[in-house]
Design a protein around this motif. Structure first.
Motif, mmCIF file in Angstrom:
data_model
loop_
_atom_site.group_PDB
_atom_site.id
_atom_site.type_symbol
_atom_site.label_atom_id
_atom_site.label_comp_id
_atom_site.label_asym_id
_atom_site.label_seq_id
_atom_site.Cartn_x
_atom_site.Cartn_y
_atom_site.Cartn_z
ATOM 1 N N LEU A 163 0.804 -1.398 -0.028
ATOM 2 C CA LEU A 163 0.013 0.049 -0.052
ATOM 3 C C LEU A 163 0.863 1.205 0.010
ATOM 4 O O LEU A 163 0.352 2.392 -0.617
ATOM 5 C CB LEU A 163 -0.990 0.137 1.161
ATOM 6 N N LYS A 164 2.017 1.145 0.540
ATOM 7 C CA LYS A 164 2.757 2.598 0.728
ATOM 8 C C LYS A 164 3.365 2.849 -0.663
ATOM 9 O O LYS A 164 3.709 3.928 -0.853
ATOM 10 C CB LYS A 164 3.890 2.266 1.842
ATOM 11 N N GLN A 165 3.407 1.936 -1.500
ATOM 12 C CA GLN A 165 3.930 2.090 -2.958
ATOM 13 C C GLN A 165 2.883 3.217 -3.489
ATOM 14 O O GLN A 165 3.107 3.933 -4.349
ATOM 15 C CB GLN A 165 3.933 0.919 -3.702
ATOM 16 N N ALA A 166 1.714 3.203 -3.132
ATOM 17 C CA ALA A 166 0.556 4.182 -3.611
ATOM 18 C C ALA A 166 0.802 5.470 -3.082
ATOM 19 O O ALA A 166 0.182 6.447 -3.578
ATOM 20 C CB ALA A 166 -0.671 3.541 -3.192
ATOM 21 N N ASN A 167 1.611 5.718 -2.197
ATOM 22 C CA ASN A 167 2.003 6.924 -1.553
ATOM 23 C C ASN A 167 3.538 7.390 -1.632
ATOM 24 O O ASN A 167 3.830 8.377 -1.010
ATOM 25 C CB ASN A 167 1.632 6.985 -0.151
ATOM 26 N N ASP A 168 4.191 6.361 -2.816
ATOM 27 C CA ASP A 168 5.701 6.844 -2.840
ATOM 28 C C ASP A 168 6.011 7.867 -3.945
ATOM 29 O O ASP A 168 5.410 7.608 -5.215
ATOM 30 C CB ASP A 168 6.109 5.492 -3.241
ATOM 31 N N SER A 169 6.493 8.925 -3.607
ATOM 32 C CA SER A 169 6.742 9.933 -4.648
ATOM 33 C C SER A 169 7.415 9.691 -5.918
ATOM 34 O O SER A 169 7.253 10.000 -6.969
ATOM 35 C CB SER A 169 7.392 11.230 -3.996
ATOM 36 N N MET A 170 8.243 8.574 -5.844
ATOM 37 C CA MET A 170 9.129 7.881 -6.782
ATOM 38 C C MET A 170 8.232 7.070 -7.861
ATOM 39 O O MET A 170 8.757 6.687 -8.966
ATOM 40 C CB MET A 170 10.236 6.971 -6.475
ATOM 41 N N GLU A 222 3.954 9.423 -19.400
ATOM 42 C CA GLU A 222 4.861 9.676 -18.386
ATOM 43 C C GLU A 222 4.281 9.221 -17.061
ATOM 44 O O GLU A 222 5.044 9.376 -16.128
ATOM 45 C CB GLU A 222 5.258 10.951 -18.344
ATOM 46 N N LEU A 223 2.928 8.917 -16.924
ATOM 47 C CA LEU A 223 2.429 8.720 -15.680
ATOM 48 C C LEU A 223 2.524 7.063 -15.498
ATOM 49 O O LEU A 223 2.101 6.564 -14.397
ATOM 50 C CB LEU A 223 0.962 8.987 -15.701
ATOM 51 N N PHE A 224 3.377 6.391 -16.181
ATOM 52 C CA PHE A 224 3.783 5.090 -16.145
ATOM 53 C C PHE A 224 5.015 4.725 -15.933
ATOM 54 O O PHE A 224 5.876 5.522 -16.236
ATOM 55 C CB PHE A 224 3.095 4.374 -17.439
ATOM 56 N N TYR A 225 5.435 3.575 -15.473
ATOM 57 C CA TYR A 225 6.840 2.999 -15.592
ATOM 58 C C TYR A 225 7.383 2.982 -16.811
ATOM 59 O O TYR A 225 6.642 2.632 -18.066
ATOM 60 C CB TYR A 225 7.062 1.813 -14.939
ATOM 61 N N THR A 226 8.631 3.688 -17.336
ATOM 62 C CA THR A 226 9.092 3.657 -18.474
ATOM 63 C C THR A 226 9.096 2.247 -19.207
ATOM 64 O O THR A 226 9.785 1.247 -18.330
ATOM 65 C CB THR A 226 10.572 4.354 -18.493
#
Length: 672
Positions: free
Chosen positions: A20-27, A308-312
């Motif tokens: 869940l914390k990945q949903a709040n990760d700025s990276m 740009e809103l996705f992983y490259t």
């Protein structure tokens, strides 16, 4: 609870917290944050169905039974889990709202009906509801003659507080099962603004309950236990028929959770929990939608306009061990090949399988299938081989939870093509990832493939796994022996090279650890490394504690559940545990014993009781020095990660690894 052990269920919730914390990760890019919220919810759904469903039954029938690591009863575990889940869900709601606010920057918005400002949008939506949705709904008012409806697992309903013309309070319920195909609807006029079908239905309740005043409403959802065993189904002419009946039976198991959105008052929620035979502590309020599958459509909207809103996207690289211009069979004959998914493509293995299907030297292909893709190239290759006259023997494990229907369908297609299909062993799931190709020229030659993950082209693109292909006959002979035992309904009891559960994996691992303990007692450098998904086996935990107490240094990369607590003085002083949750799902299993001339294995088995004692699993040694060194380097790289790695501390908490070293994301490193 012992200081050096943790409860399995609470440890799993810590893992889902890291997801869940990945949903709040700025990276993490915005569209990927949406995926992590959805994964969190899907994980939690399965946790309730499988683990908490099991605990619920245990609480009812064996209330005095305690967990062998935390010494908690089932009721104590449920209480602790429910408390933790409420905190996590509150965090999930917060992250969801933050994501939706960020989407406003890209002119994407999810509206309630009341928030829609354009009158034409409202008028057209109401007309659409009248014409296309309302005829598919069956609203009912609960009464003595009209009981509360059966709620399928995960099915969305709208529940309404109603008042009759006589002033009586009633409960209205509407199933949305028939209108979920268009759950996320774009507003007719205001483009890229959307409404969920449950919001539209809730806004139109007065049309459905015309003789009542609609006071309040909520969306509700029920989660049902999936904790059922095939032994509970006694009728059926074949094992496959038993499994088909099991799938149907599972749909009717007892509820374990009620979810509801804000709206209804406590009295209605109490009524619904009573109808479902749930304790009120099993009811969970949500400030966000109860099902995040609609995120997929929003991601599709963003993918074209805002990549740009996705992983490259980074396509898998060709393994340096593979030459695309030469046949795979010949290459494996010359040297061992290791593929690391998703950094290497699965195509090299699939190419070998396709070659085997038509190669005149190939007399048989034997394979275990646990989870495969729906349109599986693996299954197609096996069918082609059978049609070409090869002997094809496939063990299809029908008990791969929630993949049973797909596996039943694949087994029928394989049988129709002339493959010999078996369905595992009584009492043991077959979870190993084995393929054996037998060739005959002037002598018998084996080609073995042993992996850490499933033969699934889809998941191989986002699960990290290792796949070894080797023509070493000493390995092939043992793999063939495993298949011989499986065909006779037996399990392997003795091997020299491979570790095979349920009978000879734990002993092999313990012998390797004992060798390191002996070195430590002589004052020499002693080392053990494990990478796996989970650690729950008490005998394994006790052996690791013994090794740590002797001075063996133990490094562990454990993605999910970890019931051993590192850094506890006098017990686990020499154990370090990290977890990586990132772009890809860490799924590979690696065992390392020793620093000087180390023994290295890849495995299908986690360090869990079920894997080591109740399943057929296989670990294979890496006998090629170049491949062995490659895997050791990969393992060591995980401990350099200071971007996604979290370390498990002696107080059972996880803390993000931070240091003064340059930023190092291990998954990005492998990608590049």
């Amino acid at each position: 609870m012992k200081d050096y052990m943790d409860n399995r269920e609470l440890s799993w919730l810590k893992f889902n917290d890291r997801v869940l914390k990945q949903a709040n990760d700025s990276m993490v890019p915005l569209a990927e944050k949406m995926s992590f919220v959805s994964i969190y919810q899907t994980n939690l759904d399965e946790f309730f169905r499988v683990r908490l469903g099991f605990l619920y039954d245990q609480m009812l029938f064996y209330p005095a039974m305690i967990d062998n690591k935390s010494e908690m009863t089932a009721e104590e575990q449920l209480k602790a889990c429910f408390t933790k889940i409420r905190r996590l869900n509150h965090k999930k709601d917060s992250y969801y709202q933050k994501i939706m606010n960020e989407l406003l920057n890209y002119n994407v918005k999810l509206d309630t009906f009341e928030e829609i400002n354009n009158k034409d949008d409202k008028r057209l939506l109401e007309n659409y509801f009248d014409r296309e949705i309302m005829p598919l709904l069956s609203p009912l008012v609960v009464s003595k003659r009209t009981p509360f409806p059966f709620m399928n697992n995960g099915e969305l309903f709208v529940a309404a507080q109603l008042t009759s013309h006589k002033g009586k309070r009633k409960l209205g319920v509407v199933s949305l099962a028939n209108v979920m195909d268009e759950r996320l609807m774009e507003l007719p006029v205001t483009r890229r603004h959307y409404i969920l079908v449950e919001e539209l239905v809730a806004s139109q309740l007065p049309k459905l309950f015309k003789k009542y005043k609609v006071e309040k409403s909520s969306v509700i959802r029920c989660t049902r236990s999936a904790d059922i065993d095939e032994d509970d189904i006694i009728e059926g002419n074949s094992y496959r028929e038993i499994m088909e009946k099991l799938i149907k039976e599972r749909r009717h198991l007892h509820p374990v959770r009620l979810e509801y959105t804000e709206g209804l008052e406590d009295i209605e929620i109490s009524m619904i929990t009573k109808f479902l035979d749930l304790d009120e502590r099993q009811a969970f309020i949500s400030a966000s939608p109860l099902d995040f599958s609609f995120f997929g459509k929003l991601r599709d909207v963003l993918k074209i306009a805002h990549p740009e809103l996705f992983y490259t996207p980074l396509p898998p690289k060709k393994s340096p061990l593979v030459n695309d211009k030469k046949p795979m069979i010949e290459q494996v004959m010359n040297h061992d090949i290791l593929l690391a998914y998703p950094y290497n493509s699965m195509d090299s293995f699939l190419r070998m399988l396709d070659e085997a299907a038509v190669d005149e030297r190939v007399v048989s292909i034997k394979m275990t299938l646990y989870r495969v893709a729906k349109n599986s190239r693996v299954v197609n290759a096996l069918i082609k081989a059978a049609e070409n006259g090869k002997e094809v023997i496939v063990l299809v494990e029908l008990r791969a939870r929630f993949d049973e229907e797909n596996n039943i369908g694949q087994s029928k297609a394989l049988e129709k093509a002339g493959c010999t299909v078996i369905y595992g062993l009584e009492g043991y799931k077959v979870h190993s990832k084995l393929c054996l190709i037998t060739l005959k020229e002037d002598h018998i030659q084996y080609i073995s493939q042993i992996g850490t993950g499933n033969y699934n082209e889809k998941t191989s693109k986002f699960y990290t796994d290792l796949s070894l292909m080797t023509a070493r006959n000493e390995i092939g002979e043992e793999v063939n022996d495993i298949f011989t035992h499986l065909l006779q309904g037996e399990t392997e009891h003795h091997t020299n090279y491979l570790f095979v559960s349920p009978h000879c994996m734990l002993d092999h691992i313990f012998n390797k650890i004992d060798e390191q303990i002996a070195l430590a007692k002589e004052g020499k450098d002693a080392y053990v490394g494990f990478k796996c998904n989970s650690v729950t086996s008490k005998p394994m935990i006790e052996k690791l504690i013994e090794a740590s107490q002797a001075g063996v240094h133990i490094d562990m990369v454990v993605r999910g559940i970890c019931c051993i607590v590192p850094g506890v003085k006098g017990y686990t002083d020499h154990i370090r545990v990290i977890s990586i949750v990132g772009r890809y799902l860490e799924h590979s299993r690696i065992y390392i014993f020793g620093r000087t001339s180390p023994d290295v294995y890849i495995s299908s088995a986690d360090l869990m009781t079920r894997n080591l004692e109740r399943r057929v699993e296989v670990a294979a040694p890496l006998l090629d020095e170049r491949i062995r060194n490659q895997v050791i380097s990969m393992f060591n790289a995980y401990f350099k990660d200071n971007v996604k790695a979290c370390e498990l501390l002696s107080d059972r908490s996880y803390k993000r690894v931070k240091n003064k070293e340059p930023k190092f994301n291990v998954q990005e490193y492998f990608l590049k």
